[in-house]
Design an enzyme around this catalytic site. Sequence first.
Site, PDB file in Angstrom:
ATOM      1  N   ASP A  65      43.639  53.205  40.422  1.00  0.00           N
ATOM      2  CA  ASP A  65      43.389  52.322  41.080  1.00  0.00           C
ATOM      3  C   ASP A  65      44.227  51.166  40.915  1.00  0.00           C
ATOM      4  OD1 ASP A  65      41.181  53.082  42.612  1.00  0.00           O
ATOM      5  OD2 ASP A  65      39.581  52.519  41.605  1.00  0.00           O
ATOM      6  N   MET A 123      34.548  40.292  43.530  1.00  0.00           N
ATOM      7  CA  MET A 123      35.105  40.354  44.997  1.00  0.00           C
ATOM      8  C   MET A 123      34.969  39.187  45.533  1.00  0.00           C
ATOM      9  SD  MET A 123      35.102  44.572  45.551  1.00  0.00           S
ATOM     10  CE  MET A 123      33.513  44.632  45.286  1.00  0.00           C
ATOM     11  N   LYS A 157      43.746  50.626  46.096  1.00  0.00           N
ATOM     12  CA  LYS A 157      43.651  49.850  47.711  1.00  0.00           C
ATOM     13  C   LYS A 157      43.682  48.437  47.254  1.00  0.00           C
ATOM     14  CE  LYS A 157      40.154  52.520  48.172  1.00  0.00           C
ATOM     15  NZ  LYS A 157      39.090  53.326  49.026  1.00  0.00           N
TER      16      LYS A 157
END
Length: 246
Positions: free
Chosen positions: A38, A173, A60
């Site tokens: 990641d 996030m 991503k």
Amino acid sequence: MAGPRGRVHIVGAGPGDPELLTLKAARLISEADVILYDRLAPPGALSLARGGAILVDVGKAPGRGPAQDLINRELVRHAEAGRVVVRLKGGDPLVFGRGEEECSYALSRGIPCEIVPGVSSATGAPTCAGIPLGSRWGSSSFAVVTGRTAASGSPAPSLGALARAADTLVVMMPLSNLGAIASEASSAMGAGAPAALVLNGCTAAQRVIEAPISEIASAAAGLGPPAVLVAGAGAALRRRVLGGAP
């Protein structure tokens, strides 16, 4: 006759500092034939890979990066070729990490899969910043929520309820919806509730921004991920933990 089948390990790499890898994670990285990693996996972790290992960046970011279905298929493709595959993920694979989707996909196609926990950024980043989530000094409970939902990209519907129920709220996030998150948390906790935004937690670039929850979005304007937001009692204890350090 079918050839030998490999296996998949969904491995949590922790939040930023490669020294926070577990011993098991480090061993599996060193043994892997293929590592799909990641964007938030610590770069130093890849230095443990053996010579000849295939390293694949499947990181991503908002609006870009490979689709989850493609990552799932790549895991299985390599395992079906007889390779030992490590799917290296930042934090913990099952704390908003989608590790459950990848493991389920592999198992549904007959590929053995193991999930290896890692230090989640939800707890690791606040700890590295000196923010206690659970403390006898005043935070007897904490709740963790993601700053966006898969369906809409909006703050999780439970954020306000969690902010009212727990002494300390942790939002992973948060930046893409920080204004809405701060507004909802302000309504639940009060506009003056203490908040701290931990940026690049557990790395040399770590930075902490402290402000009342109603002002945290403006204080963080223009800043980018990764980040973890802490609001409530735990955020108020940081100065006590660090003895007044900024």
